[in-house]
Design a protein around this motif. Sequence first.
Motif, PDB file in Angstrom:
ATOM      1  N   GLN A   1       0.821  -1.206   0.000  1.00 39.54           N
ATOM      2  CA  GLN A   1       0.000   0.000   0.000  1.00 39.54           C
ATOM      3  C   GLN A   1       0.858   1.261   0.000  1.00 39.54           C
ATOM      4  OE1 GLN A   1      -2.351  -0.955   3.456  1.00 39.54           O
ATOM      5  NE2 GLN A   1      -4.073  -1.665   2.216  1.00 39.54           N
ATOM      6  N   ASN A   2       2.021   1.187   0.601  1.00 39.08           N
ATOM      7  CA  ASN A   2       2.917   2.336   0.677  1.00 39.08           C
ATOM      8  C   ASN A   2       3.521   2.686  -0.684  1.00 39.08           C
ATOM      9  OD1 ASN A   2       4.431   4.379   2.032  1.00 39.08           O
ATOM     10  ND2 ASN A   2       6.193   3.011   2.022  1.00 39.08           N
ATOM     11  N   HIS A   3       3.802   1.673  -1.497  1.00 40.92           N
ATOM     12  CA  HIS A   3       4.507   1.897  -2.759  1.00 40.92           C
ATOM     13  C   HIS A   3       3.605   1.897  -3.995  1.00 40.92           C
ATOM     14  CE1 HIS A   3       8.405   1.842  -0.916  1.00 40.92           C
ATOM     15  NE2 HIS A   3       8.176   0.668  -0.365  1.00 40.92           N
ATOM     16  N   MET A   4       2.342   1.485  -3.838  1.00 45.51           N
ATOM     17  CA  MET A   4       1.455   1.356  -4.991  1.00 45.51           C
ATOM     18  C   MET A   4       0.263   2.294  -4.869  1.00 45.51           C
ATOM     19  SD  MET A   4       1.238  -2.782  -5.291  1.00 45.51           S
ATOM     20  CE  MET A   4       1.765  -3.412  -6.851  1.00 45.51           C
ATOM     21  N   ASP A   5      -0.309   2.636  -6.020  1.00 44.11           N
ATOM     22  CA  ASP A   5      -1.587   3.334  -6.066  1.00 44.11           C
ATOM     23  C   ASP A   5      -2.615   2.475  -5.337  1.00 44.11           C
ATOM     24  OD1 ASP A   5      -3.487   5.336  -7.419  1.00 44.11           O
ATOM     25  OD2 ASP A   5      -4.248   3.399  -8.136  1.00 44.11           O
ATOM     26  N   SER A   6      -3.601   3.100  -4.708  1.00 44.64           N
ATOM     27  CA  SER A   6      -4.535   2.352  -3.856  1.00 44.64           C
ATOM     28  C   SER A   6      -5.274   1.235  -4.594  1.00 44.64           C
ATOM     29  CB  SER A   6      -5.521   3.296  -3.188  1.00 44.64           C
ATOM     30  OG  SER A   6      -6.246   4.022  -4.154  1.00 44.64           O
ATOM     31  N   LEU A   7      -5.738   1.496  -5.824  1.00 40.73           N
ATOM     32  CA  LEU A   7      -6.457   0.442  -6.567  1.00 40.73           C
ATOM     33  C   LEU A   7      -5.527  -0.709  -6.949  1.00 40.73           C
ATOM     34  CD1 LEU A   7      -8.819   2.530  -8.882  1.00 40.73           C
ATOM     35  CD2 LEU A   7      -9.446   1.104  -6.918  1.00 40.73           C
ATOM     36  N   LEU A   8      -4.318  -0.386  -7.380  1.00 37.51           N
ATOM     37  CA  LEU A   8      -3.357  -1.430  -7.744  1.00 37.51           C
ATOM     38  C   LEU A   8      -2.966  -2.238  -6.506  1.00 37.51           C
ATOM     39  CD1 LEU A   8      -1.633  -2.742  -9.946  1.00 37.51           C
ATOM     40  CD2 LEU A   8       0.111  -0.992  -9.517  1.00 37.51           C
ATOM     41  N   ALA A   9      -2.766  -1.561  -5.392  1.00 42.03           N
ATOM     42  CA  ALA A   9      -2.425  -2.264  -4.150  1.00 42.03           C
ATOM     43  C   ALA A   9      -3.562  -3.178  -3.709  1.00 42.03           C
ATOM     44  CB  ALA A   9      -2.100  -1.250  -3.054  1.00 42.03           C
ATOM     45  N   GLU A  10      -4.784  -2.675  -3.796  1.00 46.57           N
ATOM     46  CA  GLU A  10      -5.951  -3.469  -3.404  1.00 46.57           C
ATOM     47  C   GLU A  10      -6.058  -4.727  -4.265  1.00 46.57           C
ATOM     48  OE1 GLU A  10     -10.748  -2.965  -3.761  1.00 46.57           O
ATOM     49  OE2 GLU A  10      -9.606  -1.195  -3.134  1.00 46.57           O
ATOM     50  N   HIS A  11      -5.890  -4.578  -5.568  1.00 47.11           N
ATOM     51  CA  HIS A  11      -5.955  -5.717  -6.494  1.00 47.11           C
ATOM     52  C   HIS A  11      -4.833  -6.722  -6.199  1.00 47.11           C
ATOM     53  CE1 HIS A  11      -6.895  -7.878 -10.160  1.00 47.11           C
ATOM     54  NE2 HIS A  11      -5.629  -7.774 -10.527  1.00 47.11           N
ATOM     55  N   THR A  12      -3.643  -6.212  -5.929  1.00 49.01           N
ATOM     56  CA  THR A  12      -2.497  -7.086  -5.644  1.00 49.01           C
ATOM     57  C   THR A  12      -2.705  -7.828  -4.330  1.00 49.01           C
ATOM     58  OG1 THR A  12      -1.041  -5.580  -6.854  1.00 49.01           O
ATOM     59  CG2 THR A  12       0.012  -7.134  -5.366  1.00 49.01           C
ATOM     60  N   ILE A  13      -3.190  -7.139  -3.308  1.00 48.97           N
ATOM     61  CA  ILE A  13      -3.404  -7.760  -1.992  1.00 48.97           C
ATOM     62  C   ILE A  13      -4.463  -8.860  -2.076  1.00 48.97           C
ATOM     63  CG2 ILE A  13      -4.317  -7.303   0.324  1.00 48.97           C
ATOM     64  CD1 ILE A  13      -2.807  -4.563   0.128  1.00 48.97           C
ATOM     65  N   LYS A  14      -5.491  -8.670  -2.886  1.00 49.56           N
ATOM     66  CA  LYS A  14      -6.522  -9.706  -3.065  1.00 49.56           C
ATOM     67  C   LYS A  14      -5.936 -10.980  -3.667  1.00 49.56           C
ATOM     68  CE  LYS A  14     -10.598  -6.793  -3.593  1.00 49.56           C
ATOM     69  NZ  LYS A  14     -11.612  -6.301  -4.529  1.00 49.56           N
ATOM     70  N   GLY A  15      -4.831 -10.856  -4.405  1.00 49.61           N
ATOM     71  CA  GLY A  15      -4.226 -12.009  -5.065  1.00 49.61           C
ATOM     72  C   GLY A  15      -3.148 -12.708  -4.264  1.00 49.61           C
ATOM     73  N   LEU A  16      -2.995 -12.368  -3.005  1.00 46.24           N
ATOM     74  CA  LEU A  16      -1.964 -13.009  -2.175  1.00 46.24           C
ATOM     75  C   LEU A  16      -2.451 -14.363  -1.659  1.00 46.24           C
ATOM     76  CD1 LEU A  16      -0.726  -9.912  -0.106  1.00 46.24           C
ATOM     77  CD2 LEU A  16       0.359 -10.955  -2.106  1.00 46.24           C
ATOM     78  N   LEU A  17      -2.864 -15.230  -2.575  1.00 48.77           N
ATOM     79  CA  LEU A  17      -3.472 -16.513  -2.217  1.00 48.77           C
ATOM     80  C   LEU A  17      -2.503 -17.688  -2.364  1.00 48.77           C
ATOM     81  CD1 LEU A  17      -6.854 -15.891  -4.068  1.00 48.77           C
ATOM     82  CD2 LEU A  17      -6.336 -15.523  -1.644  1.00 48.77           C
ATOM     83  N   PHE A  18      -1.245 -17.449  -2.270  1.00 41.87           N
ATOM     84  CA  PHE A  18      -0.235 -18.482  -2.446  1.00 41.87           C
ATOM     85  C   PHE A  18       0.447 -18.766  -1.108  1.00 41.87           C
ATOM     86  CE2 PHE A  18       1.363 -14.300  -3.609  1.00 41.87           C
ATOM     87  CZ  PHE A  18       2.422 -14.135  -2.735  1.00 41.87           C
ATOM     88  N   LYS A  19       1.051 -19.949  -1.028  1.00 33.89           N
ATOM     89  CA  LYS A  19       1.831 -20.292   0.165  1.00 33.89           C
ATOM     90  C   LYS A  19       3.176 -19.572   0.139  1.00 33.89           C
ATOM     91  CE  LYS A  19      -0.598 -23.805   1.969  1.00 33.89           C
ATOM     92  NZ  LYS A  19      -1.367 -23.564   3.150  1.00 33.89           N
TER      93      LYS A  19
END
Length: 153
Positions: free
Chosen positions: A56-74
């Motif tokens: 969230q600190n380094h990315m635009d809010s929408l891009l960060a939100e989309h990236t965080i939703k995809g943290l579904l890996f081990k």
Amino acid sequence: MMKINYVLLLLIIVMCLGCTDKNIKPSADSRSATEAFNIIEAVRTAYEEKDKAALQNHMDSLLAEHTIKGLLFKKAGLTITPRMVTITDESIKVNAVWSGSWWLTKDKSLENRGVADFVFHKASMKLIKIDGDNPFIVPSEENRRNPLPVMQN
């Protein structure tokens, strides 16, 4: 004869050392490009470590939100290699090649690679978009089986 060689060698060394200017400062564009490379590395590390605050600190809010939703890996491992930088008045675009591996379970992993343009807002140095192949998206098995679209009549 030997003394002359030593004297000449000493003169060459002194001239080479005397000709270097340690006060040369990098240009603003060079500093901006270096900062963009460092942010890409920080985002890569944050992604692998699932550090939502850093993303969230380094990315635009929408891009960060989309990236965080995809943290579904081990576990994930990415390599990002910058190739070219384009700087305009408003943005910095870093073209890079990347490769990655994502472990969905302990024994099951997916791999992918691609080329992407990381676009930064020049004033804030936030990553605002990724054009091309986004390295921060876990590849699906279906897409890996059919990497190229099939054209039908």
